[in-house]
Design a protein around this motif. Structure first.
Motif, PDB file in Angstrom:
ATOM      1  N   GLU A   1       0.828  -1.202   0.000  1.00 44.89           N
ATOM      2  CA  GLU A   1       0.000   0.000   0.000  1.00 44.89           C
ATOM      3  C   GLU A   1       0.867   1.259   0.000  1.00 44.89           C
ATOM      4  O   GLU A   1       0.582   2.218  -0.724  1.00 44.89           O
ATOM      5  CB  GLU A   1      -0.927   0.001   1.224  1.00 44.89           C
ATOM      6  CG  GLU A   1      -1.954  -1.112   1.238  1.00 44.89           C
ATOM      7  CD  GLU A   1      -1.380  -2.476   1.593  1.00 44.89           C
ATOM      8  OE1 GLU A   1      -2.018  -3.498   1.264  1.00 44.89           O
ATOM      9  OE2 GLU A   1      -0.271  -2.526   2.206  1.00 44.89           O
ATOM     10  N   ARG A   2       1.914   1.219   0.811  1.00 45.28           N
ATOM     11  CA  ARG A   2       2.787   2.401   0.874  1.00 45.28           C
ATOM     12  C   ARG A   2       3.504   2.619  -0.453  1.00 45.28           C
ATOM     13  O   ARG A   2       3.604   3.749  -0.942  1.00 45.28           O
ATOM     14  CB  ARG A   2       3.807   2.237   1.997  1.00 45.28           C
ATOM     15  CG  ARG A   2       4.846   3.347   2.054  1.00 45.28           C
ATOM     16  CD  ARG A   2       5.623   3.327   3.339  1.00 45.28           C
ATOM     17  NE  ARG A   2       6.752   4.254   3.296  1.00 45.28           N
ATOM     18  CZ  ARG A   2       7.494   4.594   4.335  1.00 45.28           C
ATOM     19  NH1 ARG A   2       7.222   4.082   5.522  1.00 45.28           N
ATOM     20  NH2 ARG A   2       8.486   5.445   4.217  1.00 45.28           N
ATOM     21  N   ALA A   3       4.007   1.551  -1.042  1.00 46.04           N
ATOM     22  CA  ALA A   3       4.721   1.676  -2.310  1.00 46.04           C
ATOM     23  C   ALA A   3       3.798   2.216  -3.401  1.00 46.04           C
ATOM     24  O   ALA A   3       4.171   3.120  -4.172  1.00 46.04           O
ATOM     25  CB  ALA A   3       5.304   0.325  -2.719  1.00 46.04           C
ATOM     26  N   GLN A   4       2.574   1.705  -3.477  1.00 49.72           N
ATOM     27  CA  GLN A   4       1.659   2.130  -4.532  1.00 49.72           C
ATOM     28  C   GLN A   4       1.188   3.568  -4.347  1.00 49.72           C
ATOM     29  O   GLN A   4       0.833   4.235  -5.325  1.00 49.72           O
ATOM     30  CB  GLN A   4       0.449   1.184  -4.583  1.00 49.72           C
ATOM     31  CG  GLN A   4       0.776  -0.198  -5.142  1.00 49.72           C
ATOM     32  CD  GLN A   4      -0.461  -1.066  -5.294  1.00 49.72           C
ATOM     33  OE1 GLN A   4      -1.462  -0.876  -4.607  1.00 49.72           O
ATOM     34  NE2 GLN A   4      -0.393  -2.035  -6.195  1.00 49.72           N
ATOM     35  N   ALA A   5       1.196   4.043  -3.099  1.00 52.04           N
ATOM     36  CA  ALA A   5       0.763   5.414  -2.824  1.00 52.04           C
ATOM     37  C   ALA A   5       1.883   6.438  -2.978  1.00 52.04           C
ATOM     38  O   ALA A   5       1.654   7.640  -2.812  1.00 52.04           O
ATOM     39  CB  ALA A   5       0.184   5.499  -1.411  1.00 52.04           C
ATOM     40  N   SER A   6       3.079   5.979  -3.306  1.00 52.47           N
ATOM     41  CA  SER A   6       4.230   6.885  -3.389  1.00 52.47           C
ATOM     42  C   SER A   6       4.177   7.741  -4.645  1.00 52.47           C
ATOM     43  O   SER A   6       3.547   7.379  -5.654  1.00 52.47           O
ATOM     44  CB  SER A   6       5.528   6.084  -3.376  1.00 52.47           C
ATOM     45  OG  SER A   6       5.662   5.340  -4.582  1.00 52.47           O
ATOM     46  N   GLU A   7       4.847   8.864  -4.583  1.00 52.39           N
ATOM     47  CA  GLU A   7       4.994   9.721  -5.754  1.00 52.39           C
ATOM     48  C   GLU A   7       5.738   9.002  -6.876  1.00 52.39           C
ATOM     49  O   GLU A   7       5.452   9.191  -8.064  1.00 52.39           O
ATOM     50  CB  GLU A   7       5.732  11.008  -5.372  1.00 52.39           C
ATOM     51  CG  GLU A   7       4.946  11.948  -4.489  1.00 52.39           C
ATOM     52  CD  GLU A   7       3.822  12.634  -5.247  1.00 52.39           C
ATOM     53  OE1 GLU A   7       4.079  13.677  -5.880  1.00 52.39           O
ATOM     54  OE2 GLU A   7       2.693  12.110  -5.222  1.00 52.39           O
ATOM     55  N   LEU A   8       6.704   8.172  -6.509  1.00 53.02           N
ATOM     56  CA  LEU A   8       7.463   7.428  -7.506  1.00 53.02           C
ATOM     57  C   LEU A   8       6.562   6.470  -8.282  1.00 53.02           C
ATOM     58  O   LEU A   8       6.660   6.364  -9.515  1.00 53.02           O
ATOM     59  CB  LEU A   8       8.604   6.655  -6.833  1.00 53.02           C
ATOM     60  CG  LEU A   8       9.470   5.783  -7.744  1.00 53.02           C
ATOM     61  CD1 LEU A   8      10.109   6.596  -8.861  1.00 53.02           C
ATOM     62  CD2 LEU A   8      10.550   5.062  -6.932  1.00 53.02           C
ATOM     63  N   ALA A   9       5.668   5.778  -7.574  1.00 52.45           N
ATOM     64  CA  ALA A   9       4.754   4.858  -8.251  1.00 52.45           C
ATOM     65  C   ALA A   9       3.833   5.610  -9.208  1.00 52.45           C
ATOM     66  O   ALA A   9       3.539   5.142 -10.322  1.00 52.45           O
ATOM     67  CB  ALA A   9       3.946   4.080  -7.222  1.00 52.45           C
TER      68      ALA A   9
END
Length: 637
Positions: free
Chosen positions: A10-18
């Motif tokens: 969830e954190r990775a998908q919510a990142s600006e990078l993602a």
């Protein structure tokens, strides 16, 4: 071996990078990085559009892409750095400031805009125009940020030093660039003590004839003696709409300085567009800075991390500024700040993390750091034990991003990846858009072996050049002499199997006993893990036709180096590295010399030991420490 931390899905998908990767149509960091190098013009255009940079991009994105130096990014672009940092004029917080535990101030985005507006009007009234230099000899107070932004709004050029610089150190820097206006403060606070700044500023002004006006910021409430008070400087002007002067992409934004320990500091000129784009990329994509995040970095105006921090405003972050000693309250003050202000990104140095470990502080038990998502570390290599300390004693669910780059590029070559794992002792990733490799002596690319950190393709935050270097000869010699058309950064490093990096120290300080190259960080890691040792410094001494390793140690108060401790040090080094790493000599010193930004100066000590003159001791925070290394009889045996 497992990573120390991996972001949740969830954190990775919510990142600006993602979010950026979805726009780019890439599914992994590795794929994105490869595209950012192979299609670099497309990548940097997408960064511009993703970050909604204010300005005109122009039609051309990159010309002379095969020239390094010489490539030109966005040659038709026009933009203004300050315009991109002052996007809103509302009541949301822009800056929170702590002067140790004694002074606290807050500025909303409207208050910051209005202050910048008034300073810009006053500067223009004083005759400052595009291309003129404005200098700050200031603590890390909000007025310093505002003065930089006001300077940039006019298309003028900013340069700064921290107030602990001595008079000659300031003159060695500002004397080369001839500023028209000098900002200073009435004083500063360090370790609970007040220090006067105006006496030194007055001495600087006597020998800096280019300065037409000195503006004194009220910090301690002392009478103004060195020039005009900021209050009087701004009094004729009311807040108004700022007229931002849009300049060329490569128009100088600020001038930074090399450490200057081998001569007068080099004046490194950084461009407007390259600095802005690189910082936007590093904040939003590599550090996951989002609007309303609270970005903190422990820094002074004498270190590039201040420039990096200020740019956080362009990503909508609130800047958390701190000035003074980080060891107030027995090292707890920065965590008091992080808790009270809800810091999301906490930036510091590897040396500070090491000091926290030696002091056995456990912020995880004493502070609520619920908002903290990212810890950033730079200044020197963060040893594996530093990683262990953070996860065991500060916070276990945090992205620990060791980052490395420098004043030369006012940014990073290798740094964080908020969607990837953190491996013990490793910097996470190559920077997007940065063609980073490791070369051997012959320019052959290496992986899994130690070598020189290089960058094989142009990037926007390469310096515009050096001040007073009209033909670029000094600039080319500094970075391109070793490998033509390739940037050689001067770090001794290794790319790991995970695609991360380990920095082993400066390549010009690499030890070479018996022809084998040893990074100094390999020795520091072992030595400084011993409780008795506060800090160490290692050099190679020319000896009987070869080089021998000499280690200097600063011990805890009351301790003396004896045969038992020397044997313990040698055993620790031998057991955990190789017999070649073991010092031929171990000597105790009372202090270790360092630059104003806290970096130890191995080359200066090496010069002292070999009887050579240290050309610019004004670059050092504690030049008297060099005397501990001079005329040591043990070094002639």
């Amino acid at each position: 071996m497992k990573p120390l931390w991996t972001p949740s899905r969830e954190r990775a998908q919510a990142s600006e990078l993602a979010r950026f990767m979805r726009l780019a149509g890439k599914t992994s960091y590795e794929e994105l990085h490869r595209w950012s190098i192979e299609r670099s013009a497309d990548f940097w255009e997408l960064v511009w559009r993703f970050a909604e940079v204010r300005g005109e991009m122009g039609d051309r994105r990159l010309i002379d892409a095969d020239r390094m130096p010489g490539a030109r990014w966005f040659p038709d672009a026009r933009l203004n750095y300050a315009e991109n940092l002052l996007r809103e004029r509302d009541a949301a917080p822009a800056i929170t400031f702590w002067g140790e535990d004694r002074v606290k101030r807050r500025l909303s985005k409207r208050q910051l805009y209005d202050l910048v507006s008034r300073i810009a009007q006053a500067l223009a009234d004083a005759g400052v125009k595009k291309g003129d230099r404005v200098a700050g000899y200031l603590p890390n107070v909000p007025e310093a940020t505002a003065a930089l932004l006001a300077t940039a709004s006019l298309g003028a050029v900013w340069s700064s030093c921290s107030p602990d610089f001595g008079v000659q150190g300031v003159l060695d820097r500002f004397g080369q660039i001839e500023p028209k206006i000098l900002f200073c403060a009435d004083g500063y606070i360090y370790g609970g003590k007040e220090f006067d700044s105006q006496e030194k500023a007055s001495q600087v002004l006597e020998r800096l004839p280019s300065v037409e006006e000195c503006v004194v910021v009220d910090y301690l409430g002392a009478p103004v003696s060195a020039g005009t008070s900021l209050f009087d400087f701004l009094d004729p002007f009311d807040p108004a709409e700022i007229r931002f002067e849009r300049v060329e992409f490569n128009h100088p934004l600020y001038i930074l300085y090399s450490s200057g320990t081998t001569g007068v500091p080099k004046c490194i000129v950084h461009g407007t567009g390259g600095s802005l784009l690189q910082h936007l990329k590093e904040h939003r994509l590599q550090s996951d800075v989002k609007p309303s995040d609270r970005l903190f970095y422990f820094t002074t105006l004498g270190w590039m991390m201040w420039n990096w921090l200020v740019s956080g405003l362009a990503s909508g972050a609130t800047l958390i500024l701190y000035d003074g000693s980080p060891f107030v309250g027995r090292g707890k003050v920065l965590f008091d700040l992080a808790e009270a202000e809800g810091v999301t990104h906490f930036g510091t140095s590897a040396k500070f993390i090491d000091a926290l470990g030696k002091a056995a502080l456990k912020p995880k038990e004493t502070h609520r750091l619920d908002e903290l998502r990212t810890i950033l570390s730079t200044g020197s290599p963060l040893v594996p034990e530093g990683f262990d300390y953070i996860y065991a004693n500060v916070k276990d669910d945090v992205c620990l991003s060791s980052i490395s780059g420098g004043t030369d590029i006012v940014s990073c070559f290798v740094l964080g990846n908020p969607i990837g794992p953190v491996w013990r002792g490793e910097i996470q990733a190559k920077g997007l858009g940065m063609a980073v490799e490791v070369f051997d002596e012959n320019g052959k690319s290496l992986r899994g072996e130690k070598g020189e950190l290089v960058c094989t393709k142009p990037f926007p935050s390469m310096p515009v050049g050096f001040w007073n270097d009209p033909d670029g000869a000094k600039y080319r010699a500094a970075y391109f002499e070793k490998f033509p058309n390739v940037w050689r950064h001067g770090d001794w490093c290794e790319e790991t199997e995970h695609g991360g990096f380990i920095i082993y120290g400066r390549s010009d300080a690499v030890l070479n006993p018996g022809g084998g190259r040893i990074g100094t960080a390999e020795i520091y890691r072992q030595v400084e893990s011993l409780d008795q040792i506060v800090e160490s410094l290692v050099i190679g001494q020319d000896w009987e036709g070869d080089v021998r390793v000499v280690l200097f140690v600063k011990l805890k108060d009351g301790l003396t180096l004896d045969e038992s401790l020397s044997s313990q040090i040698k055993k620790r080094i031998r057991d955990n590295t190789t017999p070649r790493h073991v010092p031929a000599k171990i000597l105790q010193v009372a202090d270790i010399p360092r630059t104003k930004s806290g970096k130890i100066v191995e080359l200066a000590v090496r010069d002292v030991v070999h009887g050579r003159q240290v050309k610019n001791i004004e670059a050092l925070a504690n030049p008297e420490a060099l005397e501990h290394f001079r005329n040591r009889s043990e070094l002639s045996q």
